[in-house]
Design an enzyme around this catalytic site. Structure first.
Site, PDB file in Angstrom:
ATOM      1  N   HIS A   1       6.991   0.013 -25.600  1.00  0.00           N
ATOM      2  CA  HIS A   1       8.252  -0.523 -25.094  1.00  0.00           C
ATOM      3  C   HIS A   1       9.072  -1.182 -26.201  1.00  0.00           C
ATOM      4  CE1 HIS A   1      10.814  -1.683 -21.790  1.00  0.00           C
ATOM      5  NE2 HIS A   1      10.743  -2.962 -22.099  1.00  0.00           N
TER       6      HIS A   1
ATOM      7  N   SER B   1      15.556  -1.847 -21.619  1.00  0.00           N
ATOM      8  CA  SER B   1      14.707  -2.561 -20.669  1.00  0.00           C
ATOM      9  C   SER B   1      15.557  -3.130 -19.523  1.00  0.00           C
ATOM     10  CB  SER B   1      13.930  -3.647 -21.407  1.00  0.00           C
ATOM     11  OG  SER B   1      12.873  -4.131 -20.617  1.00  0.00           O
TER      12      SER B   1
ATOM     13  N   ASP C   1       4.828   3.422 -23.177  1.00  0.00           N
ATOM     14  CA  ASP C   1       5.518   2.357 -22.441  1.00  0.00           C
ATOM     15  C   ASP C   1       5.083   2.389 -20.973  1.00  0.00           C
ATOM     16  OD1 ASP C   1       7.273   0.503 -21.415  1.00  0.00           O
ATOM     17  OD2 ASP C   1       9.089   1.605 -21.943  1.00  0.00           O
TER      18      ASP C   1
END
Length: 254
Positions: free
Chosen positions: A198, A86, A166
């Protein structure tokens, strides 16, 4: 580098600590987890600067006289990797760009792994722009990687992970496609996990896809190590022999 939208999380978060520890055991590596400063208390680019400083700290052990005995005695500085998920993947990319612009003597960055990377092109951009007051708008290369930056990434291999559900999936696939078009001379691969969201590997670390993700991580590290060991063995054999005989009855090469 840990994720958390540049504003939450820590290298000491139980989920990250357990995951990194498992990866270390699986891949037989040394990991340095970066506890970078968080926004908004510390505006971006503090996270980038701290992560770059951490890599330079690692590099300070190249000659065996750094502050950490474990790195002095056991680290292989010719086989260094960066990884993050991320926001941490975004940070890893930006650090790799700095490596391409500013060499670290004695350190060779072999690869970078970006897990569900955050890059510009979603509603999340407002958050990044807010946390980086001195931003250059939506085209800021730290938010949206510029082609010229991609072309000078300071690594040989890059692995991108995306998850089908995601909201950042397209950011990862676009990064992959842009990197292939940039003229960068390295090797890039992309791995997609169907039915996942995610950072699922932190939420469900024992599910089949999370196991596959860690296996892919581990394979990347171990594959390079095996290639280096084979090459070293080859060099040893060549160096140890007095001559190399060509096939087909040709003359020996001394």
């Amino acid at each position: 580098m840990h994720g958390g939208g540049f504003s939450i999380g820590s290298a000491f978060h139980p989920g990250y600590h357990k995951y990194v520890s498992a990866l270390v055991a699986k891949a037989n590596i040394i990991a340095v987890s970066v506890d970078y400063r968080l926004a908004p208390e510390h505006s971006i680019p503090a996270c980038y600067d701290d992560s770059w400083a951490a890599l330079k700290w690692v590099a300070s052990h190249v000659n065996g006289d750094g502050p950490d005995p474990w790195l002095n005695n056991h680290a292989d500085f010719g086989r260094v990797f960066l990884a993050g998920d991320s926001a941490g993947a975004n940070i890893s990319h930006n650090v790799a760009v700095r490596v391409g612009l500013t060499s670290l003597p004695g350190v060779k960055l072999i690869g970078v792994a970006l897990v569900h990377p955050y890059f510009g092109g979603t509603e999340d951009d407002k958050m990044w722009l807010y946390m980086c007051p001195e931003n250059k708008g939506l085209e800021d290369p730290r938010l949206k990687p510029a082609i010229e930056d991609l072309a000078r990434l300071g690594c040989e291999r890059l692995l991108v992970f995306v998850a089908a559900k995601d909201h950042l999936r397209e950011r990862g696939t676009c990064y992959y496609e842009d990197l292939k078009k940039s003229g960068w001379k390295g090797t890039v691969e992309i791995v997609e996990h169907e039915g996942e969201s995610h950072v699922f590997h932190l939420m469900k670390p024992k599910c089949d896809n999370a196991v596959d993700l860690m296996e892919s991580f581990s394979f990347s590290f171990c594959f390079v190590a095996k290639l280096r060991n084979i090459f070293r063995a080859f060099l040893y054999l060549v160096h140890d022999s007095n001559s190399i005989e060509k096939y087909g009855g040709e003359e020996n090469i001394s």
